[in-house]
Design an enzyme around this catalytic site. Structure first.
Site, PDB file in Angstrom:
ATOM      1  N   ASP A 148       0.882  -1.159   0.000  1.00  0.00           N
ATOM      2  CA  ASP A 148       0.000   0.000   0.000  1.00  0.00           C
ATOM      3  C   ASP A 148       0.921   1.210   0.000  1.00  0.00           C
ATOM      4  O   ASP A 148       2.139   1.067   0.029  1.00  0.00           O
ATOM      5  CB  ASP A 148      -0.930   0.002   1.223  1.00  0.00           C
ATOM      6  CG  ASP A 148      -2.056  -1.011   1.069  1.00  0.00           C
ATOM      7  OD1 ASP A 148      -3.013  -0.731   0.325  1.00  0.00           O
ATOM      8  OD2 ASP A 148      -1.979  -2.090   1.684  1.00  0.00           O
ATOM      9  N   ASP A 149       0.356   2.399  -0.010  1.00  0.00           N
ATOM     10  CA  ASP A 149       1.168   3.614  -0.081  1.00  0.00           C
ATOM     11  C   ASP A 149       1.994   3.614  -1.375  1.00  0.00           C
ATOM     12  O   ASP A 149       1.445   3.457  -2.444  1.00  0.00           O
ATOM     13  CB  ASP A 149       2.059   3.761   1.153  1.00  0.00           C
ATOM     14  CG  ASP A 149       1.269   3.846   2.462  1.00  0.00           C
ATOM     15  OD1 ASP A 149       0.036   3.853   2.387  1.00  0.00           O
ATOM     16  OD2 ASP A 149       1.881   3.896   3.524  1.00  0.00           O
TER      17      ASP A 149
END
Length: 716
Positions: A314-315
């Site tokens: 994620d990110d």
């Protein structure tokens, strides 16, 4: 219960200053690993308490001093101004008008200016360079056509890393705004490698370096006006990888140049939900190779110091798709995925890494992603946790992972004992499921389902983001339903289908809106694709079309698979044509109409389809015989317990699998998984109420009364 189910496979976020709480919850939840939370460092008391230690690193966003000294090493993107209507032959445009000034800063350097473009959007043509001038943050256009709209596409620096920005603007962080470095910049890349090498030396107690993704964040554009703070977000976009250096590298490798418009795309941007251009596919391939090469260098540094390298999916994950061609070559020791849903568990569980770990929600923050309170006044994190667990658990019994955990700030759990008890119960259930799965996979019906769309296996078990970001798409609902069903699931591109991939498939699902990447758009102009699917169904397969499957203009039908489906959609050309009369028939499986659409433009093509549901005299769900197989049409699909059960029974009906072979419950709210290696039946009550159910087995029926949200294991 055996004590072994109370310990292991759990990563807890420790917190300095709360040592006693950290160690108490580590014992309660059975943690064997403690990690630091974003922006914090574990105290010696926690580090030396006998647990394995994860340390979190976001490799590109912890270096403000270097960014200040080397501003040209920061990351960039293309933006496009709002359209402005010319009222005369001269027009002045402020490119940054409307954008969040704390996130972006104009890049008007000599390196960037050649990539700026000005467009007449009314005629969709670029203005020659001698028709506009830039000075002091403004672009002046001359020779404009009155009443035409004009835009400026420009490069800008991203001066606030987006996840840090989100936490400041949502969770009231007050720390320094973090900037981000671009590893394509030679001095930045040299610095980052040395920084990581030094960091590993300075942190001898760290067992696992948890890379909070890698280099480039998904695109998240904030606006200046709070009424439209979130201007654009695409979890799978590559736009934030752009720089003059990247554009030059592309031209050198591929032999043609990209322009701002290749990214801006008439201000629509290159949305993942739309079929990509060749230029986008080429650019993605280049970025994926670049990210994999740089990531492997980081992993090699970490391994040199005797530590493991896990990556958080994620990110700043862009270019690192777990189902892409380069992911397995990087050498990650583990993949961590935050999960809201079942399909995200399946995405993590099948990635090519030794260790798979999922991070539960709710995150230990005062406010959740939807902006509602979680660990704050008015919040109910225990309720939230049970709701997320309901979706996650059903996927875990189909394909387990190795570890679970939490993220955020542990002190926020104080005052929420029901949440702490809920996590303890879930951790125990997880370990029981994990042990069963380690002995052998659960029983699955002889039903092989292939979901076909533009992206194929690259987007296995996902579209573009979490469920709450993609819930308007029927396919994400289908993915979520499939994630806990006893069927085999694969993801194929249209090219895969043309190449003969359907030889190992029983049912094909195509779901989407006309022209999008999930329905397929122009891919359906391929006669070979239509031929292959037509043959597949005629020889005994099933084709399930949802919403506007196989839709493309220019042919005698709008759905190119209308001859198989027995139903099509009128785009306006058939309003004078007669319609087939029909009767609604009882379905041979549990019918759920709540999630179906209300499309009044549909019509039967040959009168041979059986109609199971309609709306306002228009069929919404049909089954059409075709050769030895069937075409099935649903005007929409929304995941609910009832629609999920309908999909399962439909798949079993189409493939001739009997329900009792799979040890199924008689309730849509109770799901089961049978593990032959241990002769163990897992029964999941997905209701927050006591439920009685009957489970059919090859040896008879089992009557059960289940507590709310109970996970029951029965040895048969």
């Amino acid at each position: 219960m055996d004590q072994k189910y109370h310990q292991g496979g759990f990563t807890l976020p420790g917190e300095a200053g709360y040592e006693q709480l950290t160690l108490e919850l580590a014992k309660k939840w059975g943690a064997d690993v403690i990690r630091d939370s974003d922006g914090t460092k574990l105290s010696d008391e926690i580090v030396q308490a006998g647990y394995s230690i994860y340390s979190t690193i976001c490799i590109i966003r912890q270096h403000n001093a270097f960014a200040a000294e080397h501003p040209d090493s920061q990351q960039q993107t293309f933006l496009c101004s709002e359209p402005v209507v010319a009222t005369g032959d001269t027009l002045v445009i402020d490119p940054m008008d409307g954008f969040f000034g704390e996130q972006f800063e104009l890049n008007d350097t000599p390196d960037a200016m050649p990539y700026w473009q000005v467009y007449d959007r009314t005629t969709n043509t670029e203005l020659p360079r001698d028709c506009w001038q830039y000075a002091d943050g403004k672009v002046t256009l001359t020779g404009c056509t009155p009443w035409h709209e004009y835009t400026v596409s420009f490069l800008c620096w991203r001066i606030w890393e987006e996840i840090n920005m989100y936490n400041h603007t949502t969770n009231s962080w007050t720390s320094e705004h973090l900037r981000q470095l671009d590893p394509r910049h030679p001095s930045a890349w040299e610095y980052l490698q040395k920084w990581l090498d030094d960091w590993c030396v300075e942190n001898p107690d760290t067992d696992v370096v948890r890379l909070t993704s890698l280099f480039y964040n998904f695109v998240w554009i904030f606006g200046a006006d709070m009424r439209r703070r979130n201007q654009y977000c695409d979890w799978a976009s590559y736009d934030f990888t752009v720089s003059p250096a990247a554009l030059r590298a592309f031209e050198e490798e591929y032999g043609y140049a990209l322009t701002a418009e290749d990214f801006i795309n008439q201000r629509k941007l290159q949305v993942t939900h739309m079929p990509p251009t060749k230029a986008k596919l080429d650019y993605m391939a280049m970025i994926q190779r670049f990210v994999a090469e740089k990531a492997k260098a980081l992993v090699d540094i970490i391994h040199k110091h005797g530590k493991q390298a896990y990556v958080f999916y994620d990110d700043s994950w862009v270019g690192m798709e777990p189902y892409g061609p380069y992911f397995a070559k990087v050498g990650f020791d583990g993949l961590i995925k935050c999960v809201f849903s079942g399909y995200e568990c399946r995405l993590c569980a099948n990635a090519q890494v030794p260790t798979h770990e999922i991070r539960f929600h709710p995150y230990l923050f005062p406010v959740g992603l939807g902006g509602l309170p979680t660990f704050a006044e008015g919040g109910d994190p225990a309720r939230d946790a049970w709701q997320y667990w309901q979706h996650v658990r059903r996927a875990l019994v189909r394909q387990s992972v190795d570890r679970i955990g939490l993220g955020g700030y542990l002190h926020l759990t104080q005052g929420f004992p029901e949440f702490n008890d809920a996590i303890e119960t879930m951790a125990i259930d997880f370990r029981r499921i994990k042990e069963l799965y380690s002995h052998g996979a659960p029983l699955s019906g002889k039903c092989r389902v292939a979901v076909i769309h533009t992206w194929g296996s690259l987007r296995s078990w996902t579209l573009s983001g979490h469920f709450h970001e993609t819930d308007k798409h029927a396919l994400i609902h289908i993915n979520e339903a499939l994630s806990g069903l006893p069927v085999e699931v694969s993801y194929l591109s249209f090219a895969d289908v043309e190449a003969g991939a359907l030889k190992d498939v029983d049912v094909v699902i195509n779901a989407g809106c006309a022209g999008d990447a999930w329905s397929g758009g122009d891919a359906w102009k391929s006669d070979k694709l239509v031929e292959e699917l037509t043959r597949f169904v005629h020889e005994g397969g099933a084709f399930i079309g949802v919403k506007e499957p196989s839709a493309v203009s220019g042919y005698h039908t709008f759905f190119r698979m209308a001859h198989v489906l027995g139903i099509d959609k009128d785009t306006g050309a058939r309003v004078c044509h007669g319609r087939w009369q029909y009767e609604v028939t009882d379905a041979p499986f549990a019918l759920s109409t709540e999630g179906l659409g209300k499309d009044t433009a549909l019509y039967l093509t040959d009168g041979q389809a059986t109609v199971y549901s309609d709306f306002a005299g228009v069929p919404q769900m049909t089954v059409h015989p075709f050769g030895k197989g069937h075409g099935v049409y649903l005007s929409d699909f929304t995941v609910t317990p009832e629609s999920t059960r309908m999909l399962l029974e439909m798949l079993l009906h189409l493939t001739g699998v009997e329900a009792k072979e799979l040890y199924l419950s008689d309730s849509a709210h109770v799901e089961t998984a049978y593990y032959p290696a241990d002769a163990t039946l897992v029964v999941l009550n997905n209701r927050e109420a006591e439920t009685q159910t009957v489970v059919s087995t090859p040896n008879g029926e089992i009557v059960l009364k289940l507590a709310p949200m109970e996970t029951r294991l029965l040895t048969l």
